[in-house]
Motif scaffolding. Structure first.
Motif, short mmCIF file in Angstrom:
data_model
loop_
_atom_site.label_atom_id
_atom_site.label_comp_id
_atom_site.label_asym_id
_atom_site.label_seq_id
_atom_site.Cartn_x
_atom_site.Cartn_y
_atom_site.Cartn_z
N UNK A 15 4.14 -0.82 9.18
CA UNK A 15 3.86 -1.62 8.30
C UNK A 15 3.03 -1.46 7.57
N UNK A 16 1.57 -1.04 7.94
CA UNK A 16 0.32 -0.65 7.14
C UNK A 16 1.03 0.35 6.54
N UNK A 17 1.51 1.69 7.90
CA UNK A 17 1.88 3.15 6.68
C UNK A 17 2.81 2.90 5.97
N UNK A 18 3.48 2.08 6.08
CA UNK A 18 5.01 1.66 5.02
C UNK A 18 4.01 1.54 3.33
N UNK A 19 3.67 0.43 4.19
CA UNK A 19 2.24 -0.48 2.54
C UNK A 19 1.79 1.00 2.25
N UNK A 20 0.94 2.10 2.85
CA UNK A 20 -0.31 3.14 2.37
C UNK A 20 1.59 3.89 1.56
N UNK A 21 1.65 4.45 2.23
CA UNK A 21 2.88 5.35 1.43
C UNK A 21 3.57 5.09 0.09
N UNK A 22 3.64 3.57 0.19
CA UNK A 22 4.37 3.14 -1.04
C UNK A 22 3.11 2.87 -1.90
N UNK A 23 1.84 3.61 -2.25
CA UNK A 23 1.28 2.87 -2.75
C UNK A 23 1.82 4.04 -4.06
N UNK A 24 1.42 3.49 -5.46
CA UNK A 24 1.49 4.53 -6.86
C UNK A 24 -0.22 5.71 -6.70
N UNK A 25 -1.15 5.18 -6.15
CA UNK A 25 -1.21 6.69 -5.79
C UNK A 25 -1.53 7.54 -4.91
N UNK A 26 -0.78 7.04 -3.42
CA UNK A 26 -0.47 8.26 -1.99
C UNK A 26 1.14 8.74 -2.78
N UNK A 27 2.07 7.58 -3.67
CA UNK A 27 3.34 8.70 -4.25
C UNK A 27 3.09 9.57 -5.18
N UNK A 28 1.28 9.50 -6.00
CA UNK A 28 1.26 11.35 -6.86
C UNK A 28 0.62 12.25 -6.49
N UNK A 29 0.53 11.75 -5.27
CA UNK A 29 -0.06 12.91 -4.17
C UNK A 29 0.45 13.81 -3.71
N UNK A 30 2.19 13.14 -3.62
CA UNK A 30 3.48 13.79 -3.19
C UNK A 30 3.16 14.37 -4.52
#
Ligand SMILES: Cc1cc2nc3c(=O)[nH]c(=O)nc-3n(C[C@H](O)[C@H](O)[C@H](O)COP(=O)(O)OP(=O)(O)OC[C@H]3O[C@@H](n4cnc5c(N)ncnc54)[C@H](O)[C@@H]3O)c2cc1C
Length: 537
Positions: free
Chosen positions: A40-55
């Motif tokens: 759940x914690x990883x899913x939240x981190x990956x789904x933030x706008x900041x992480x999406x932008x990293x991709x």
């Protein structure tokens, strides 16, 4: 100004774990409930706008090769955008590169599969060194002295981007070099030489046509010794603290997977140490390939999930001809068909991951037969699914600001890498020939109650499996496809809502298997299936 009133909101922030019903169910079913908190914690981190932008950034600002310094000294370094390093930091913190080995327990491979399934949805390039490191551990254990030095670093979760000898680092990543220009499938054609030295190590001379993630700390490579093709560990630095003689010739200009560097390399007497028995290189490194092939299934299922999540999200918000797209009957059919494919891929992948958590004979047979079979079929279906999901979004789905072009370009790689489709199917034939109790194992896996369609499909499959022409290579793709479809149907009947199982059997086990998505027959509950795939929360 543009009228933006009919445009969907971006699908972010969202939680890739709690928002995914199928994944949550699979994690609970396949013995990894204990990991729900961290997922759940990883899913939240990956789904933030900041992480999406990293991709997006890691793919826009692609890796750069530095062969020499300004004076002409060799560097052989690849520079990555900070986004690449930040994504690897997230992946390693979650233990996606080694957690089942570092902390073995029931469900460990399943939990890690669920984490990597989510990572690959946000960025697939970083998944390459993560997957190779994960796969390297069982092979490395064939050399206990090397394993003693390397495993504590491989188990490290504190990603260390520095290009320094591994002793100075908090964590290490491993890659592999098997493919040579003259032959990637037929590894017996490898011509790189490994010459023994007085201290028991070897010096490598030759080249590799593909060696991805060249900034890994070491590589498992194949090379010829006097006793034949052998597996060796080749670090980026020698024990004397010198740069090892691994010359990066150039980086591949790839269709997709652009955040990741894939290199052509020459070995000019590179230091390496033997792993496993000399002359038995292929069986030694093939152990690694089992895990990386599992990762191809995970990676491609994850790409499917992201494509379906984006498509369903879009269709729930976009209106055409006075209705939300998801409520236009033909679009509902398309979305349901895509969702079915994704759910079938996901449940099969997670079932397969559980086989890697277990070591009884049946699980070993499942691993041997099902890993190449699932890799073949899931990876083959992914590009078509991504294409169709892109079309759901319409013109904006074709534009680089949308993740769809990236998913589409990424989609074919898992089908080629680690053994292309034909090689996987031939592998299945070989594995079937060797697995003594396979028929019993399959009968148990396919025992899913009374569905008449599955029963008759499975009966035909068993006939094919027991017939003399089972080994007809020209028909191997049909056999493997049917094996996978039968297993997917059985899993969906057992574990998914009746609407899903019914639609899968009606569309995938019938004679008229559609050539395009969106061809589900009359009578299926398409709306329920499509809504099950909608990101929750
Ligand atoms: C992005 C990317 C990254 C990669 N990274 C790495 C890496 O890090 N390390 C590494 O070692 N390799 C890597 N590879 C290489 C990859 O594993 C090989 O490309 C792959 O195994 C196929 O080998 P090949 O390219 O030599 O094709 P070939 O071996 O020439 O095969 C070509 C085609 O012929 C088919 N074929 C071969 N034999 C038969 C047969 N007997 N019957 C029917 N069909 C057959 C194959 O299925 C394939 O479709 C990477 C590839 C890509 C695209």
């Amino acid at each position: 100004m543009f009228d933006t009133s009919n445009q969907p909101p971006p699908l972010e922030p969202y939680n890739l774990f709690t928002g995914d019903i199928v994944l949550r169910e699979a994690v609970a079913r396949e013995q990894a409930s204990w990991a729900q908190g961290s997922l759940t914690a990883l899913g939240a981190t990956l789904g933030t706008p900041d992480t999406v932008k990293l991709g997006f950034d890691a793919n826009k600002f692609t890796p750069q090769l530095k062969t020499l310094d300004r004076y002409g000294h060799r560097l052989d370094e690849v520079e990555f955008h900070p986004a690449w390093h930040e994504l690897l930091t997230i992946a390693l913190q979650a233990g996606l590169h080694s957690s089942p080995w570092a902390e073995p327990k029931p469900g460990a491979h399943v939990a890690r599969a669920a984490g990597t399934y989510m990572l690959t949805q946000i960025e697939s390039g970083v998944y390459c060194p993560v997957a190779m490191t994960y796969g390297s551990v069982p092979t490395l254990r064939n050399a206990p002295a090397l394993a003693k030095d390397w495993l504590p670093k491989i188990f490290g979760r504190d990603y260390d981007r520095r290009f320094v000898p591994v002793k100075q680092k908090s964590a290490a990543l491993l890659g592999m070099g098997m493919t040579e220009n003259q032959g990637g499938s037929d590894l017996r054609t490898n011509s790189t030489r490994a010459e023994p030295t007085a201290d028991g190590s070897f010096r490598l001379h030759g080249s590799k046509w593909f060696m991805s993630a060249p900034m890994c700390d070491a590589f498992l490579v194949l090379a010829q010794t006097a006793k034949g093709l052998s597996c060796l560990l080749m670090p980026r630095w020698t024990p004397d603290g010198e740069r090892n003689a691994i010359h990066i010739v150039r980086l591949k200009d790839k269709l997709g997977n652009r955040s990741n560097a894939s290199s052509e390399v020459e070995f000019a007497g590179a230091y390496a140490q033997l792993v496993g028995e000399e002359g038995r290189g292929i069986p030694t490194i093939i152990e690694m390939a089992g895990y990386t092939r599992l990762d191809c299934c995970i990676g491609s299922s994850g790409l499917m999930r992201q494509a379906v999540a984006q498509g369903v999200h879009h269709a729930r918000h976009r209106t055409a001809f006075q209705k939300k797209l998801i409520d236009q009957p033909l679009m509902t059919n398309v979305l349901a068909d895509l969702a079915l494919e994704c759910e079938a891929a996901t449940v099969l992948t997670m079932r397969l991951a559980r086989a890697y958590d277990e070591s009884d004979e049946a699980s070993l047979a499942i691993r041997r037969v099902l890993t190449p079979a699932a890799k073949f079929w899931i990876c083959k279906r992914t590009p078509f699914l991504c294409l169709e999901a892109m079309e759901v979004i319409g013109g904006s789905g074709y534009i680089e600001e949308c993740i769809m072009p990236r998913l589409y370009r990424e989609a074919p790689v898992n089908s080629i890498w680690e053994g292309a489709g034909n090689i996987m199917c031939l592998d299945v034939l070989r594995a079937i020939g060797r697995a003594a109790d396979l028929a019993d194992v399959l009968r148990r896996e396919l025992d899913a109650g009374g569905d008449a369609r599955l029963k008759s499909f499975a009966a035909a499959l068993f006939k094919q499996l027991s017939a003399a022409e089972r080994n007809d290579e020209a028909q191997a793709r049909s056999l493997v496809r049917d094996l996978v479809l039968a297993l997917q149907a059985a899993l969906l009947i057992r574990h998914s809502p009746p609407a899903v199982a019914d639609a899968f059997c009606a569309s995938r086990l019938s004679e008229s298997r559609g050539g395009a998505f969106g061809t589900l027959p009359r009578g299926v509950d398409a709306h329920t299936i499509a809504m099950r795939a909608a990101p929750q929360g």
